[in-house]
Design an enzyme around this catalytic site. Sequence first.
Site, PDB file in Angstrom:
ATOM      1  N   LYS A  70       0.816  -1.225   0.000  1.00  0.00           N
ATOM      2  CA  LYS A  70       0.000   0.000   0.000  1.00  0.00           C
ATOM      3  C   LYS A  70       0.849   1.275   0.000  1.00  0.00           C
ATOM      4  O   LYS A  70       0.490   2.255  -0.658  1.00  0.00           O
ATOM      5  CB  LYS A  70      -0.973  -0.015   1.178  1.00  0.00           C
ATOM      6  CG  LYS A  70      -2.079  -1.059   1.000  1.00  0.00           C
ATOM      7  CD  LYS A  70      -3.101  -0.989   2.117  1.00  0.00           C
ATOM      8  CE  LYS A  70      -4.251  -1.957   1.836  1.00  0.00           C
ATOM      9  NZ  LYS A  70      -5.325  -1.839   2.825  1.00  0.00           N
ATOM     10  N   ASN A  91      -5.162   1.719  -1.638  1.00  0.00           N
ATOM     11  CA  ASN A  91      -5.702   0.367  -1.849  1.00  0.00           C
ATOM     12  C   ASN A  91      -6.402   0.245  -3.197  1.00  0.00           C
ATOM     13  O   ASN A  91      -6.877  -0.819  -3.555  1.00  0.00           O
ATOM     14  CB  ASN A  91      -6.644  -0.046  -0.701  1.00  0.00           C
ATOM     15  CG  ASN A  91      -8.040   0.534  -0.857  1.00  0.00           C
ATOM     16  OD1 ASN A  91      -8.217   1.565  -1.497  1.00  0.00           O
ATOM     17  ND2 ASN A  91      -9.029  -0.114  -0.273  1.00  0.00           N
ATOM     18  N   ASP A 107     -10.881   2.212   2.082  1.00  0.00           N
ATOM     19  CA  ASP A 107     -11.215   1.512   3.338  1.00  0.00           C
ATOM     20  C   ASP A 107     -12.018   2.394   4.284  1.00  0.00           C
ATOM     21  O   ASP A 107     -12.995   1.942   4.890  1.00  0.00           O
ATOM     22  CB  ASP A 107      -9.932   1.050   4.047  1.00  0.00           C
ATOM     23  CG  ASP A 107      -9.362  -0.209   3.422  1.00  0.00           C
ATOM     24  OD1 ASP A 107     -10.118  -0.983   2.818  1.00  0.00           O
ATOM     25  OD2 ASP A 107      -8.136  -0.420   3.543  1.00  0.00           O
ATOM     26  N   ALA A 132      -3.387   0.320  15.597  1.00  0.00           N
ATOM     27  CA  ALA A 132      -2.739   1.475  14.953  1.00  0.00           C
ATOM     28  C   ALA A 132      -2.202   1.106  13.572  1.00  0.00           C
ATOM     29  O   ALA A 132      -1.359   1.798  13.018  1.00  0.00           O
ATOM     30  CB  ALA A 132      -1.601   1.991  15.835  1.00  0.00           C
ATOM     31  N   GLY A 133      -2.704   0.001  13.013  1.00  0.00           N
ATOM     32  CA  GLY A 133      -2.247  -0.430  11.696  1.00  0.00           C
ATOM     33  C   GLY A 133      -3.001   0.272  10.575  1.00  0.00           C
ATOM     34  O   GLY A 133      -3.660   1.299  10.794  1.00  0.00           O
TER      35      GLY A 133
END
Length: 275
Positions: A70, A91, A107, A132-133
């Site tokens: 990404k 994405n 997303d 936190a991803g």
Amino acid sequence: MISASTRVAGVIGDPVRHSLSPLLHNAAYRALGLDWVYVAFEVPAGRATAALDAAAALGLVGLSVTMPHKADAARRCDRLTAEAARLGAVNTVTVGPDGLLHGDSTDGEGFLRSLRAAGHDVAGARVLVLGAGGAARAVAAACAGAGATVTVAARRPDAARVAAETCGVQHAPWEARDGLAAAAAVVVNATPVGMAEPGTPLAPGAVGAGQVYVDLIYHPRETEMMVAAAAAGAEVVGGLGMLVHQAALQVERWTGRDAPLQPMRDAVERALAAR
Ligand code: NAP
């Protein structure tokens, strides 16, 4: 039937063989009567730029982009939406007629649409995001953009701080999550806890009546925390809606038409039921 005029779209990632994106997209193209096909390309780390160059050269419709590409995709795209630029992550790549690559991140908007479809709006609400991803960041930025007051809590303080700075929201210690959850209108699990590893990301009683608990996990359809939150009176939303809506937004970007949500959802539900 595939012919010389069939157009090709796809997903790049590694691993990618488990991806549900081909099912979602091909169901949409069939329902829309398009002579298009969507395939999965296993592209190892470090090869995203080469894959995107190839997409432009081959005149693909576009590519979905998943782990681990990404950030590389965001660097390679010729233009980025504000959302993708903020997150430094793409994405969705759309190949323009001029061969230029347009990068987007669907997303966050997919998440908001899935909540709206379930009857919830985050405008003016206090939202707690766990993790936190990439998914946590997309959700936090989208909720903040929609007028929510957002706090990110993650087990690594540095990761929470960087995610919060990226998204322009607050961060809090992981140890404070149960108390923060009790005070939030909407709590979002953007960790994998409850998927591969058993357990709950919060104390099971931390969310209850008058609150919304959202788990981004879609397999299993119901996590242990979703069951606990529902038993305590919370409204519960699973991750399948976000999965469908982020793909639906890609279909809309590429076709310029409304995405056929029901056939997409049916295709993915059938596949998950068989897993
Ligand atoms: P990611 O980039 O790997 O981030 C995962 C986050 O969860 C990180 O902050 C990680 O912390 C944290 N974490 C992992 N294990 C944990 C544990 N045992 N306790 C507490 N925190 C933990 O993953 P992602 O892409 O953001 O995805 C996160 C979740 O969302 C996954 O379950 C994924 O399936 C789901 N997801 C769903 C959709 C959808 O469409 N429904 C879309 C994207 C993602 P560390 O950095 O310390 O490991």
